[in-house]
Design a protein around this motif. Structure first.
Motif, PDB file in Angstrom:
ATOM      1  N   GLY A 103      33.550  11.414  -9.747  1.00  0.00           N
ATOM      2  CA  GLY A 103      31.848  12.289  -8.228  1.00  0.00           C
ATOM      3  C   GLY A 103      31.842  10.569  -8.150  1.00  0.00           C
ATOM      4  N   ARG A 104      30.686  10.364  -7.975  1.00  0.00           N
ATOM      5  CA  ARG A 104      30.289   8.447  -7.136  1.00  0.00           C
ATOM      6  C   ARG A 104      29.710   8.115  -8.635  1.00  0.00           C
ATOM      7  N   SER A 105      29.851   6.810  -8.044  1.00  0.00           N
ATOM      8  CA  SER A 105      30.219   5.957  -9.270  1.00  0.00           C
ATOM      9  C   SER A 105      27.968   5.038  -8.949  1.00  0.00           C
ATOM     10  N   LEU A 106      27.787   4.584  -7.495  1.00  0.00           N
ATOM     11  CA  LEU A 106      26.891   3.762  -7.350  1.00  0.00           C
ATOM     12  C   LEU A 106      25.530   3.995  -8.139  1.00  0.00           C
ATOM     13  N   ASP A 107      25.241   5.076  -8.183  1.00  0.00           N
ATOM     14  CA  ASP A 107      23.805   5.175  -8.051  1.00  0.00           C
ATOM     15  C   ASP A 107      23.698   5.344  -9.647  1.00  0.00           C
ATOM     16  N   ASN A 108      24.757   5.925 -10.533  1.00  0.00           N
ATOM     17  CA  ASN A 108      24.945   6.416 -11.786  1.00  0.00           C
ATOM     18  C   ASN A 108      24.737   4.625 -12.602  1.00  0.00           C
ATOM     19  N   ALA A 109      25.935   3.301 -11.788  1.00  0.00           N
ATOM     20  CA  ALA A 109      25.576   2.279 -12.551  1.00  0.00           C
ATOM     21  C   ALA A 109      24.766   1.449 -12.207  1.00  0.00           C
ATOM     22  N   VAL A 110      24.394   1.767 -11.475  1.00  0.00           N
ATOM     23  CA  VAL A 110      22.705   0.463 -11.173  1.00  0.00           C
ATOM     24  C   VAL A 110      21.752   1.515 -12.306  1.00  0.00           C
ATOM     25  N   LEU A 111      22.019   2.789 -12.470  1.00  0.00           N
ATOM     26  CA  LEU A 111      20.298   3.449 -13.062  1.00  0.00           C
ATOM     27  C   LEU A 111      21.388   3.436 -14.593  1.00  0.00           C
ATOM     28  N   ASN A 112      22.261   2.889 -15.208  1.00  0.00           N
ATOM     29  CA  ASN A 112      22.563   3.248 -16.296  1.00  0.00           C
ATOM     30  C   ASN A 112      23.047   1.395 -16.771  1.00  0.00           C
ATOM     31  N   LEU A 113      22.884   0.424 -15.901  1.00  0.00           N
ATOM     32  CA  LEU A 113      22.540  -0.763 -15.960  1.00  0.00           C
ATOM     33  C   LEU A 113      20.962  -1.220 -16.205  1.00  0.00           C
ATOM     34  N   GLY A 114      20.291  -0.524 -15.395  1.00  0.00           N
ATOM     35  CA  GLY A 114      18.989  -0.579 -15.767  1.00  0.00           C
ATOM     36  C   GLY A 114      18.223  -1.549 -14.398  1.00  0.00           C
ATOM     37  N   MET A 115      19.197  -1.334 -13.253  1.00  0.00           N
ATOM     38  CA  MET A 115      19.235  -2.237 -12.131  1.00  0.00           C
ATOM     39  C   MET A 115      18.730  -1.649 -10.461  1.00  0.00           C
ATOM     40  N   LYS A 116      18.345  -0.563 -10.928  1.00  0.00           N
ATOM     41  CA  LYS A 116      18.321   0.752  -9.272  1.00  0.00           C
ATOM     42  C   LYS A 116      17.502  -0.255  -8.749  1.00  0.00           C
ATOM     43  N   ASN A 117      16.182  -0.459  -9.430  1.00  0.00           N
ATOM     44  CA  ASN A 117      14.634  -1.176  -8.540  1.00  0.00           C
ATOM     45  C   ASN A 117      15.358  -1.857  -7.917  1.00  0.00           C
ATOM     46  N   THR A 118      15.950  -2.831  -8.457  1.00  0.00           N
ATOM     47  CA  THR A 118      16.422  -4.889  -7.928  1.00  0.00           C
ATOM     48  C   THR A 118      17.449  -4.210  -7.195  1.00  0.00           C
ATOM     49  N   TYR A 119      18.125  -3.426  -7.298  1.00  0.00           N
ATOM     50  CA  TYR A 119      19.452  -3.498  -5.574  1.00  0.00           C
ATOM     51  C   TYR A 119      18.437  -2.337  -5.047  1.00  0.00           C
ATOM     52  N   GLU A 120      17.891  -2.055  -4.757  1.00  0.00           N
ATOM     53  CA  GLU A 120      17.180  -1.059  -4.073  1.00  0.00           C
ATOM     54  C   GLU A 120      16.251  -2.112  -3.448  1.00  0.00           C
TER      55      GLU A 120
END
Ligand code: GL7
Length: 835
Positions: free
Chosen positions: A92-109
C-alpha cells in the motif's frame, strides 16, 4: 573507523545531515532541498505531486540512516537472522505509515503547512505499492512491520513486478474490466536501486554428472541477472529498520552473443527483452494455481537470487557450512518459494563440494513452511516435463530427495503401496507432477497453518500421512495477525487518540494486550458516547467519499456492513447479495406502516475477481446491478443501499474499515484458512457476522460470543451436507423457499436480461458445493438478530463494539511474529542502541 580523509570533516558532515525529530524548520529544509536538487525544480514551481515526492525523499533519508545503523549493528553482532520469502508484498502507501513509525507525523505536518501544503493532500498523491492479491500478500507486509518493530534481525525477499495487481474498473453493465497497474511510471521514492547487487540466474541448459560424486555440472541454456531493489521498513518506537529486497530481472551483459544466438544481433536483443518479461507482472490469482512457465521462472529467479544473497552474507563469517542453520532461518510464505530447498541442495553439492547426505542434513534445518489454504485448486503441482526443461538439475535433486524419503516411508510401512503413491513428491500418472507442498514439508523442520481450525484441518486431512510420518511436533499453528500501527493508529486516528488518552500512554501500540484494560470502559456512558461519535465521524468520512466517487448518497444512521475481500465462491459474496435481494423483496412487500419498523442497512462490497474467474465476475455484475435498482427505488428510500466500490486496495481499506459496523465473514466452514480483514474490522469496532471458520472462531472466543453473530453449518457437518446436495438433491424450493423466491426474481430479469446469471444460479441449483442454500436461512436469522440490536439497543451495540475492539490484542502481528520467532525461527531481538 574513518578510512579516508579527516575524521573531523566526516563527523561534521554527518552531523550536518541530521534532523531532530521535532525540528520543523530542519524538516522543511530537507523538503525544499529535495525539490530544488533531487527533483530539479525551482522552489516556486512546486505542485502537490512535487511536494509529495520531496517529502517522501526527505522521509526516505531518515529511513536510510536507520537502515544503515541497523545493518552495521547486525553485521557487527552477527546474530541468527530470519528471512521471510514471499512472492507477494501488498504494502500500500508508505508515507503516512513511515512518519508515524518514526514518531515524526506532527513535525512533517507542521513543516508541510509552513511550506504551504496540507499534509493530507500529500498523502493522497501516493500510489499504492500493490504487489499482492489479497490476504497472503498483506500478511507479509504486516509481518515485516512487526519484525522491524520487534527489532528482529530479518529481511523480506520478493519480486519487483513492474505491474502490480490490475486496476479494476466497471463497465456500464457492471462487468469487471482490467487495466494494467504501471505503478513505477512515477518515480518510486521508497526504493533504493542497488545495481551493484546482482546475481546470475540460469534457466534451461544441460546437466553433466561428475564421476564418483554426488555433483553435477549445470551449464548452457539462458542466463540473466537478478538486480536488487531495497525498500526500508521502519519499526515503531525503535531505531531498527528492516528491509524488503525485491529482485528485478535484467539481461546479462554481452547476452547470448556467443552461445545462444551467435552472429544474430537482432535475435539477441529480442532474447534480452524476453528476460525483462520475467518480472513484468504479478499473477492475479488468489487461492488458485495456474501452472505457467513464466511463473516458475519468477519463483526460481527470486529464490536463487535471495539465497545467493543470504549465502554471501553467511560466507563472510568464515564458518563451516554445518553452522548455516545456527545463523539463518528461511520462512516460506506458502509453497511459492519451495524450489529454494532444491536450490540450496544444488549450491551445497555442486558448488561447495558437500556430500548429498551432509547437504540434506543442513538444508532440512534451515527452512520452515507456512501453508495458507486447504483448497485443492490452490495447491501447486508443476508438470514434470515443464520443470525438467526449465530446471533440469533441480528435478534430479528432487527425484533423489523423493527416492530417499520414500525409502524411509517403505521401511516404516512395508508393502503399503497406496501410502507410497499418496505421499510421493512426484504424482505418478500422465502427465506427472511435482507436488510442491510435499517437497516443502519434507524439506522443512516445521510446518504451520494460520489459524487453529486451519492447522487442525491440515493435520487431519491433506497432510495426515505426513503427520504420521514426521510426528505431531513437525506441525504447529501460528494464528495470523495484523499490524495495529497501520490498522488502527494510521487508519483510525481518532479512535487511537481516545485509546491513548484513556490508557494514559501509547504503550498499546507495541503491546496490544494492553487494550483489554479498556474493556471495563464499555460500561461507562461517557466512553460509549466518545466511541460512538468516532464511529459516526468515520462513517461520514466514508459516505463523503462514496458520494463523491460513485454519486450514491448513504444514510450514516444505517448499519454499515462491509464484505471486503477477493471475489471467490468459497467466500460467498453470493450468500450476501442473495440475502440483500431477499431484504429488498421484504421491503417492497411491506406496508408503509411496517416499513417504519425496518432497520436501515448499507451493504458495502469491494474486491477483485481473477480475470479468468467467470463465476466470480458474474457475482460482481449481480451486485452492481442490484445496487442500481435498489439504490434508486422510491419504496426503499433510506432503508437499503448496496455499494460496490471498484478497485479495492490497501488505501481504500484504510477508509472503509474504520467506518464499518458489521464485519461480514461468511465463508463456508472449513474453507477460509484464517482471514485477516475479520481482525482489522473487529479492531476498529465492527461486530462479527460470520461463520464458524478460520480466525472468526478465535475472534469470537476472545471478544466473547455475546459480541458476535455466528451462524451456519459447522466444519464437521459440511462434508455430509455437501454429499447430500450432490447425491440426494432436494429441489431448491425445499432447501430454502426464501432463496428460491430470490432466484425467481433474478430470473424474471429484475437485474438485467433474464439469463445472464443462469450459470451462477446453476452452481446453487446443482451441487451447491459451498452450501449457499443450506446456510441461507441461518444467515437471514443472524441478520434479524443484528436488526433487533441495532433498532432496540444502540447503547448495547456500542458496548459490544468496544468490547470487541479491546479484545483484539491477540491479533496483533507482533504476537504472531513473536510466536514465529520463539517457536520456529529461534531468533532474538537485536535492538539498535538509542545512542
Ligand atoms: C490465504 C487465505 O485464503 C486467507 O484465509 C489467509 O488469511 C491468508 C493469509 O494467511 O492466506 N491463502 C491464500 O492462498 N491466499 C490467502 O489470502 C491468497
Amino acid at each position: 573507523e574513518w578510512p579516508v580523509g579527516q575524521e573531523a570533516t566526516w563527523k561534521t558532515a554527518l552531523k550536518a545531515n541530521d534532523v531532530d525529530e521535532d525540528d520543523v524548520q530542519g524538516v522543511a529544509n530537507t523538503i525544499v532541498r529535495h525539490v530544488t536538487t533531487s527533483l530539479a525544480r525551482q522552489a516556486g514551481n512546486m505542485d502537490t505531486i512535487a511536494a509529495y515526492q520531496a517529502t517522501a525523499l526527505s522521509v526516505r533519508d531518515q529511513l536510510i540512516k536507520r537502515w544503515n545503523e541497523t545493518t552495521s549493528y547486525h553485521t557487527a553482532r552477527a546474530p541468527k537472522r530470519i528471512y521471510y520469502f514471499s512472492i507477494e508484498w501488498l504494502i500500500g502507501r508508505s508515507l503516512d505509515n513511515a512518519v508515524l513509525n518514526l514518531g515524526m507525523k506532527n513535525t512533517y505536518e507542521d513543516a508541510s503547512r509552513k511550506l504551504g501544503f496540507n499534509f493530507e493532500d500529500l498523502l493522497n498523491e501516493e500510489r499504492d505499492a500493490a504487489l499482492g492479491n489479497g490476504g497472503l500478500g498483506r500478511l507479509a507486509a504486516c509481518y515485516i512491520d512487526s519484525m522491524a518493530t520487534l527489532s528482529l534481525p530479518g529481511w523480506g525477499y520478493g519480486l519487483r513486478y513492474n505491474y502490480g495487481i490490475f486496476k479494476q474498473m466497471l463497465s456500464k453493465t457492471g462487468e469487471q474490466l482490467e487495466a494494467p497497474d504501471p505503478w513505477l511510471d512515477r518515480e518510486n521514492p521508497w526504493e533504493i536501486a542497488r545495481l551493484d547487487v546482482a546475481y546470475p540466474i540460469r534457466f534451461y541448459g544441460n546437466v553433466e554428472p561428475v564421476a564418483n560424486s554426488d555433483k553435477a555440472v549445470w551449464s548452457g541454456g539462458m542466463e540473466c541477472l537478478a538486480v536488487a531493489y531495497d525498500t526500508p521498513i521502519p519499526g515503531y518506537a525503535t531505531k531498527n529498520c528492516a528491509n524488503i529486497r525485491l529482485w528485478s530481472a535484467k539481461p546479462v551483459q554481452g547476452f547470448d552473443l556467443n552461445s545462444f544466438n551467435a552472429g544474430n544481433y537482432e535475435a539477441s536483443v529480442h532474447a534480452s527483452s524476453e528476460v525483462g518479461n520475467i518480472t513484468q507482472v504479478l499473477y492475479p490469482n488468489d487461492n488458485m494455481y495456474q501452472g505457467k512457465l513464466l511463473r516458475l521462472q519468477q519463483q526460481y529467479l527470486w529464490c536463487s537470487a535471495s539465497l545467493q544473497d543470504i549465502l554471501r552474507r553467511f560466507t563472510k563469517l568464515e564458518l563451516p557450512w554445518t553452522q548455516l542453520p545456527d545463523y539463518i532461518c528461511i520462512q516460506m510464505n506458502d509453497t511459492h518459494p519451495t524450489i529454494v530447498i532444491a536450490e540450496l541442495m544444488r549450491i551445497l553439492i555442486d558448488e561447495e563440494d558437500i556430500s548429498y547426505d551432509q547437504a540434506w542434513k543442513i538444508t532440512t534445518k534451515v527452512f520452515a513452511y507456512t501453508n495458507h489454504t486447504v483448497l485443492p485448486e490452490a495447491l501447486e503441482k508443476w508438470e514434470v516435463s515443464l520443470f525438467e526443461k526449465l530446471l533440469p538439475r533441480h528435478l534430479q535433486i528432487i527425484y533423489r530427495i523423493n527416492h530417499d524419503f520414500l525409502q524411509q516411508v517403505a521401511k516404516r510401512w512395508p508393502n503399503d503401496n497406496d501410502r507410497l503413491a499418496r505421499m510421493s513428491i512426484i504424482e505418478e500418472g500422465t502427465p506427472k507432477y511435482v507436488r510442491m507442498a510435499y517437497l516443502a514439508i519434507v524439506g522443512s523442520f516445521k510446518v504451520n497453518g494460520v489459524a487453529e481450525l486451519h492447522s487442525q484441518l491440515l493435520q487431519a486431512t491433506i497432510f495426515k500421512d505426513f503427520v504420521e510420518f514426521k510426528g505431531r511436533d513437525h506441525f504447529t499453528n501460528v494464528t495470523n495477525g495484523i499490524t495495529p500501527r497501520r490498522w488502527l493508529l494510521q487508519c483510525n486516528p481518532e479512535l487511537s487518540a481516545l485509546i491513548t488518552h484513556s490508557l494514559g500512554s501509547e504503550a498499546w501500540l507495541t503491546n496490544a494486550q494492553l487494550l483489554k484494560n479498556l474493556i471495563p470502559m464499555a460500561e461507562q456512558k461517557e466512553f460509549r458516547k466518545a466511541f460512538d461519535i468516532i464511529k459516526q465521524n468515520n462513517k461520514r468520512r466514508l459516505a463523503e467519499v462514496i458520494e463523491q466517487e460513485l454519486g450514491i448518497t448513504l444514510n450514516p444512521r444505517s448499519v454499515f456492513a462491509a464484505q471486503i475481500k477477493r471475489m471467490h465462491e468459497y467466500k460467498r459474496q453470493t450468500l450476501n447479495i442473495f440475502a440483500i435481494i431477499h431484504r429488498y423483496l421484504e421491503i417492497k412487500k411491506a406496508s408503509p406502516a411496517d416499513r417504519k419498523k425496518i432497520q436501515p442497512w448499507t451493504f458495502i462490497f469491494a474486491g477483485k475477481a481473477a480475470p479468468g474467474y467467470y463465476i466470480a465476475k458474474l457475482v460482481i455484475r449481480l451486485i452492481v446491478n442490484v445496487g442500481k435498482i435498489v439504490n434508486n427505488d422510491q419504496d426503499v428510500g433510506d432503508l437499503l443501499k448496496v455499494v460496490f466500490i471498484p478497485d479495492y486496495s490497501v488505501s481504500i481499506a484504510e477508509v472503509l474499515i474504520p467506518a464499518a459496523d458489521i464485519s461480514v465473514q461468511i465463508s463456508t466452514a472449513g474453507t477460509e484458512a484464517s482471514g485477516t480483514s475479520n481482525m482489522k474490522l473487529a479492531l476498529n469496532g465492527a461486530l462479527l457476522l460470520g461463520t464458524v471458520d478460520g480466525a472468526n472462531i478465535e475472534i469470537a472466543e476472545d471478544a466473547g460470543e455475546d459480541q458476535c453473530f455466528m451462524f451456519g453449518y459447522l466444519n464437521d457437518q459440511v462434508q455430509q451436507v455437501r454429499y447430500n446436495n450432490s447425491y440426494n438433491p432436494t429441489p431448491l424450493e425445499q432447501r430454502s423457499p426464501e432463496l428460491a423466491a430470490v432466484f425467481k426474481h433474478i430470473e424474471s430479469g429484475a437485474f438485467g436480461d433474464a439469463g445472464i446469471y443462469d450459470s451462477l444460479l446453476k452452481t446453487v441449483y446443482e451441487h451447491d458445493y459451498y452450501l449457499v442454500s443450506n446456510d441461507f436461512g441461518s444467515y437471514l436469522a443472524a441478520q434479524k438478530l443484528v436488526d433487533e440490536l441495532w433498532g432496540g439497543d444502540p447503547e448495547e451495540w456500542t458496548r459490544k463494539a468496544i468490547i470487541t475492539s479491546c479484545s483484539m490484542g491477540d491479533f496483533s502481528s507482533d504476537r504472531s511474529v513473536q510466536d514465529y520467532a520463539d517457536g520456529i525461527w529461534g531468533v532474538e531481538s537485536e535492538r539498535v542502541p538509542d545512542n
